[in-house]
Write a protein that holds these residues in place. Structure first.
Motif, PDB file in Angstrom:
ATOM      1  N   UNK A 178       2.450   5.715  10.744  1.00  0.00           N
ATOM      2  CA  UNK A 178       2.228   5.756   9.305  1.00  0.00           C
ATOM      3  C   UNK A 178       0.899   6.431   9.012  1.00  0.00           C
ATOM      4  N   UNK A 179       0.767   6.928   7.790  1.00  0.00           N
ATOM      5  CA  UNK A 179      -0.479   7.512   7.327  1.00  0.00           C
ATOM      6  C   UNK A 179      -0.775   6.920   5.956  1.00  0.00           C
ATOM      7  N   UNK A 180      -2.037   6.524   5.747  1.00  0.00           N
ATOM      8  CA  UNK A 180      -2.427   5.967   4.463  1.00  0.00           C
ATOM      9  C   UNK A 180      -3.906   6.239   4.223  1.00  0.00           C
ATOM     10  N   UNK A 181      -4.360   5.838   3.048  1.00  0.00           N
ATOM     11  CA  UNK A 181      -5.760   6.004   2.676  1.00  0.00           C
ATOM     12  C   UNK A 181      -6.315   4.630   2.324  1.00  0.00           C
ATOM     13  N   UNK A 182      -7.518   4.352   2.727  1.00  0.00           N
ATOM     14  CA  UNK A 182      -8.188   3.071   2.467  1.00  0.00           C
ATOM     15  C   UNK A 182      -7.283   1.900   2.827  1.00  0.00           C
ATOM     16  N   UNK A 183      -6.875   1.872   4.066  1.00  0.00           N
ATOM     17  CA  UNK A 183      -5.907   0.868   4.513  1.00  0.00           C
ATOM     18  C   UNK A 183      -6.535  -0.344   5.187  1.00  0.00           C
ATOM     19  N   UNK A 184      -7.849  -0.438   5.258  1.00  0.00           N
ATOM     20  CA  UNK A 184      -8.513  -1.532   5.989  1.00  0.00           C
ATOM     21  C   UNK A 184      -8.088  -2.902   5.474  1.00  0.00           C
ATOM     22  N   UNK A 185      -8.069  -3.106   4.157  1.00  0.00           N
ATOM     23  CA  UNK A 185      -7.670  -4.400   3.593  1.00  0.00           C
ATOM     24  C   UNK A 185      -6.211  -4.713   3.908  1.00  0.00           C
ATOM     25  N   UNK A 231       0.847  -1.197   0.000  1.00  0.00           N
ATOM     26  CA  UNK A 231       0.000   0.000   0.000  1.00  0.00           C
ATOM     27  C   UNK A 231       0.886   1.252   0.000  1.00  0.00           C
ATOM     28  N   UNK A 232       0.482   2.306  -0.722  1.00  0.00           N
ATOM     29  CA  UNK A 232       1.210   3.574  -0.596  1.00  0.00           C
ATOM     30  C   UNK A 232       0.962   4.156   0.804  1.00  0.00           C
ATOM     31  N   UNK A 233       2.013   4.662   1.409  1.00  0.00           N
ATOM     32  CA  UNK A 233       1.882   5.192   2.764  1.00  0.00           C
ATOM     33  C   UNK A 233       2.913   6.283   2.997  1.00  0.00           C
ATOM     34  N   UNK A 234       2.704   7.037   4.065  1.00  0.00           N
ATOM     35  CA  UNK A 234       3.677   8.032   4.511  1.00  0.00           C
ATOM     36  C   UNK A 234       4.131   7.629   5.910  1.00  0.00           C
ATOM     37  N   UNK A 254      -4.367  -3.576   6.447  1.00  0.00           N
ATOM     38  CA  UNK A 254      -4.214  -3.857   7.878  1.00  0.00           C
ATOM     39  C   UNK A 254      -4.752  -5.252   8.196  1.00  0.00           C
ATOM     40  N   UNK A 255      -5.860  -5.642   7.567  1.00  0.00           N
ATOM     41  CA  UNK A 255      -6.410  -6.987   7.786  1.00  0.00           C
ATOM     42  C   UNK A 255      -5.412  -8.050   7.317  1.00  0.00           C
ATOM     43  N   UNK A 256      -4.796  -7.847   6.165  1.00  0.00           N
ATOM     44  CA  UNK A 256      -3.806  -8.801   5.663  1.00  0.00           C
ATOM     45  C   UNK A 256      -2.558  -8.817   6.545  1.00  0.00           C
ATOM     46  N   UNK A 257      -2.151  -7.660   7.058  1.00  0.00           N
ATOM     47  CA  UNK A 257      -1.011  -7.585   7.963  1.00  0.00           C
ATOM     48  C   UNK A 257      -1.302  -8.348   9.252  1.00  0.00           C
ATOM     49  N   UNK A 258      -2.479  -8.141   9.805  1.00  0.00           N
ATOM     50  CA  UNK A 258      -2.849  -8.862  11.042  1.00  0.00           C
ATOM     51  C   UNK A 258      -2.893 -10.366  10.796  1.00  0.00           C
ATOM     52  N   UNK A 259      -3.375 -10.766   9.630  1.00  0.00           N
ATOM     53  CA  UNK A 259      -3.439 -12.186   9.290  1.00  0.00           C
ATOM     54  C   UNK A 259      -2.040 -12.787   9.134  1.00  0.00           C
ATOM     55  N   UNK A 295      -9.659  12.674   9.059  1.00  0.00           N
ATOM     56  CA  UNK A 295     -10.602  13.291   8.134  1.00  0.00           C
ATOM     57  C   UNK A 295     -10.512  12.674   6.728  1.00  0.00           C
ATOM     58  N   UNK A 296      -9.326  12.589   6.159  1.00  0.00           N
ATOM     59  CA  UNK A 296      -9.176  12.074   4.799  1.00  0.00           C
ATOM     60  C   UNK A 296      -8.197  10.906   4.721  1.00  0.00           C
ATOM     61  N   UNK A 297      -7.744  10.405   5.859  1.00  0.00           N
ATOM     62  CA  UNK A 297      -6.753   9.330   5.862  1.00  0.00           C
ATOM     63  C   UNK A 297      -6.894   8.506   7.134  1.00  0.00           C
ATOM     64  N   UNK A 298      -6.086   7.480   7.223  1.00  0.00           N
ATOM     65  CA  UNK A 298      -5.996   6.690   8.442  1.00  0.00           C
ATOM     66  C   UNK A 298      -4.584   6.786   8.997  1.00  0.00           C
ATOM     67  N   UNK A 299      -4.478   6.827  10.293  1.00  0.00           N
ATOM     68  CA  UNK A 299      -3.192   6.824  10.985  1.00  0.00           C
ATOM     69  C   UNK A 299      -2.985   5.423  11.516  1.00  0.00           C
TER      70      UNK A 299
END
Length: 126
Positions: free
Chosen positions: A107-114, A10-13, A116-121, A91-95
């Motif tokens: 880290x900061x990213x956008x639409x990271x739910x998938x 995922x692209x991230x900062x 993070x789920x794969x990382x947890x798995x 507001x426009x991203x996830x931390x």
């Protein structure tokens, strides 16, 4: 030589923290007050790049700058060292805060739910 495919990417900062001894120069407060306030608040600078889960590690590689003389920043964390993953919606991203044996990576990213789920798995079961 064999290369393994990434489990997730995922692209991230990344919030690259300042060294403990770093002091923001006085001239910066005068010339660029808004950005200096953010640097002071975050105690670091945001670096854009790509976050990848592969080979039992979480890795970050900075996006290559075209005219930079310094090599891009990169780091890896073995998945076995990750203790906790916290996600905070902004507001426009996830931390994303990743706590591991040597500290915390922010880290900061956008639409990271998938991702993070794969990382947890991918984390080893303790």
């Amino acid at each position: 030589m064999t290369e393994t495919a990434a489990v997730a990417s995922i692209p991230a900062a990344w919030l690259k923290p300042f060294p403990d001894s770093y002091k923001i120069p006085f001239w910066r407060w005068i010339v660029l007050p808004a950005t200096t306030i953010m640097l002071n608040r975050n105690r670091g600078v945001w670096v854009s790049g790509t976050l990848v889960v592969a080979d039992g590690k979480l890795g970050f590689t900075q996006t290559r700058l075209t005219k930079s003389r310094t090599p891009p920043d990169s780091w890896t964390i073995p998945l076995a060292e990750i203790a906790d993953i916290a996600v905070e919606n902004r507001m426009a991203s996830e931390r994303i805060d990743i706590r591991y044996s040597r500290g915390t990576v922010k880290l900061m990213s956008v639409r990271s739910a998938d991702f993070v789920a794969q990382l947890r798995q991918a984390l080893p079961v303790s």
